[in-house]
Design an enzyme around this catalytic site. Structure first.
Site, PDB file in Angstrom:
ATOM      1  N   ASP A 160     -10.681   0.682 -14.828  1.00  0.00           N
ATOM      2  CA  ASP A 160     -10.550   1.249 -13.477  1.00  0.00           C
ATOM      3  C   ASP A 160      -9.695   2.508 -13.466  1.00  0.00           C
ATOM      4  O   ASP A 160      -9.587   3.166 -12.430  1.00  0.00           O
ATOM      5  CB  ASP A 160      -9.984   0.207 -12.505  1.00  0.00           C
ATOM      6  CG  ASP A 160      -8.625  -0.320 -12.944  1.00  0.00           C
ATOM      7  OD1 ASP A 160      -8.574  -0.997 -13.979  1.00  0.00           O
ATOM      8  OD2 ASP A 160      -7.617  -0.064 -12.258  1.00  0.00           O
ATOM      9  N   GLY A 204       0.784  -1.222   0.000  1.00  0.00           N
ATOM     10  CA  GLY A 204       0.000   0.000   0.000  1.00  0.00           C
ATOM     11  C   GLY A 204       0.818   1.275   0.000  1.00  0.00           C
ATOM     12  O   GLY A 204       0.272   2.381   0.068  1.00  0.00           O
TER      13      GLY A 204
END
Length: 466
Positions: free
Chosen positions: A236, A114
């Protein structure tokens, strides 16, 4: 006082996960967008606030969920795997997302950490702010930070974080996520949310779809006019707001080739420069399929719904061609280009492609006569020139000066800035950000930034690498 909200966080729990950014051990601002900060009313934010170590009052941090087609293959769940949406700052010009990219793990990280390192953070800051300055709808960059952490990729890099601003982060893939689950109620909620936030002029679903189609036609034409290659036009990575989003392995063409590909993972050229309009059309088709169930209800039948949506979708090529003609007509100094001008534009692009002429310098060089210098076949260019001179408008120089930037974020310059930043020197990145904030008017001291790369400076592939 800055007003915060998070209208997206008020949507049902299926749309997001509430999660705070991971703490950055020693946040430090590398690049700071003072004019944007002033416009948003956040000029007093310091590094801990920008990094998400301190959550502003009224914010409601979330990670958004979405799905998408990636290089044509279906991925049923993606989402903010390395980003957190703090909320929306309210201004006189509307509401704008404040999004922390590189903020740590979320439920959508898919085994990733992340985090981001400073290379992709600097690239997105520099390129997105140039795009804004060049008149392209885009997400923007408020700040680029060092986090004080180390991020492991092929080796350990200094961690980075981008504070990204957008009119929203809703994607085609957001609609696809709920459609794939047969969750028609959530698609309807999302449709109403998008219409209220971005296209209040749309009276119904069909008009909303038409507005999104037109917005994408305008956007892709502007990309093409700058020689911009996005690199990962997955569904996306297509924002329904009509803004450019997710600058990963993107690049601007140096020597013109319509088949230019820069992404290291685009092995078959799916997202090559010349493919971008058709990919946008394909992505819009995927969005249209998400609207079928509610259009059935609105029009009273599946066939009626599909026919109406197909008609809107089929309007994209013509809308795009009109936008493309306007963009490239302006680059030739033509105020009112029409279909009869297409051969003139296409013939110049053909000469440029044959000779590998520098895209930016050739078009800008039409102003001072230096365009010829970028050609190998100068006789062919000389034969083309009288046709152009006969067609250009009276104010052609002013038109070109506003349509063709003098300088672009060249790949080798970005790489130089990243390498310097890895050594703790941010001056090259600061210079690029400063110069590219006004790309149509270049000081004499910055003329070196217009030079194409030499052979040993060429960057043939770029990487996501976040």
């Amino acid at each position: 006082m800055t007003q915060f909200d998070n209208s997206y966080a008020r949507l049902p729990k299926e749309f997001h996960t509430r999660i705070a950014p991971e703490l950055s051990p020693a946040p430090e601002v590398m690049l700071w967008n003072a004019p944007l900060a002033e416009a948003l009313g956040v000029s007093d934010w310091d590094a801990p606030m920008l990094a998400g170590n301190v959550i502003p009052e009224g914010a409601d941090p979330i990670a958004q969920v979405y799905a998408g087609h990636q290089f044509g293959g279906w991925s049923p769940q993606l989402g903010d795997g390395r980003a957190v949406l703090l909320g929306e700052v309210l201004t006189e010009d509307g509401r704008f997302d404040i999004h922390l990219k590189g903020a740590g793990r979320t439920p959508y990280s898919r085994n990733g950490d992340g985090r981001a390192w400073i290379g992709p953070v600097l690239r997105e800051y520099i390129v997105s702010e140039f795009m804004h300055a060049a008149g392209v709808p885009t997400t923007r960059a408020l700040a680029a930070l060092r986090t004080g952490a180390r991020v492991q990729r092929e080796r350990a890099y200094p961690g980075g974080l981008l504070v990204r601003i957008a009119s929203s982060h809703i994607r085609v893939g957001t609609f696809q996520y709920f459609t794939a689950r047969g969750d028609e109620a959530s698609v309807k909620i999302l449709t109403d949310h998008v219409r209220a936030r971005h296209y209040p002029q749309a009276k119904d679903t069909l008009e909303l779809y038409a507005e999104i189609v037109k917005a994408q036609a305008r956007l892709i034409a502007k990309w093409m006019g700058l020689g911009f290659v996005h690199g990962v036009m997955n569904t996306d990575n297509m924002a329904v707001s009509g803004e450019t989003i997710d600058y990963g392995p993107c690049a601007f063409i140096d020597g013109y080739s319509p088949k230019a590909v820069y992404s290291s993972i685009d092995q078959f050229g799916r997202y090559a420069y010349e493919q971008q309009p058709s990919i946008a059309h394909w992505n819009l088709a995927q969005l249209g399929s998400c609207f079928v169930p509610q259009m059935e209800e609105e029009l009273g039948g599946q066939h009626k719904a599909i026919d109406a949506l197909t008609e809107v979708l089929n309007a994209f090529p013509e809308a795009y061609q009109a936008e493309w003609r306007a963009v490239f007509g302006a680059k030739l100094g033509i105020a009112d280009p029409n279909e009869a001008d297409l051969p003139l534009i296409q013939d110049l692009l053909g000469l440029m492609a044959k000779d590998g002429a520098d895209f930016t310098n050739t078009f800008r060089g039409l102003l001072d006569g230096s365009a010829r210098d970028w050609m190998l076949d100068r006789e062919a260019f000389d034969a083309w020139t009288p046709r152009w001179e006969a067609r250009r408008s009276e104010a052609w120089q002013e038109i070109i000066a506003k349509a063709s930037p003098t300088v672009i974020p060249r790949n080798h310059r970005i790489e130089e800035a990243i390498q310097a930043a890895l050594e703790g020197d941010d001056r090259k990145a600061e210079r690029l950000a400063r110069v590219l904030s006004n790309p149509f008017d270049l000081a004499e001291d910055d003329q070196d930034l217009t030079h194409p790369p030499t052979e040993d400076q060429m960057v043939h592939k770029t990487f996501c690498g976040t």
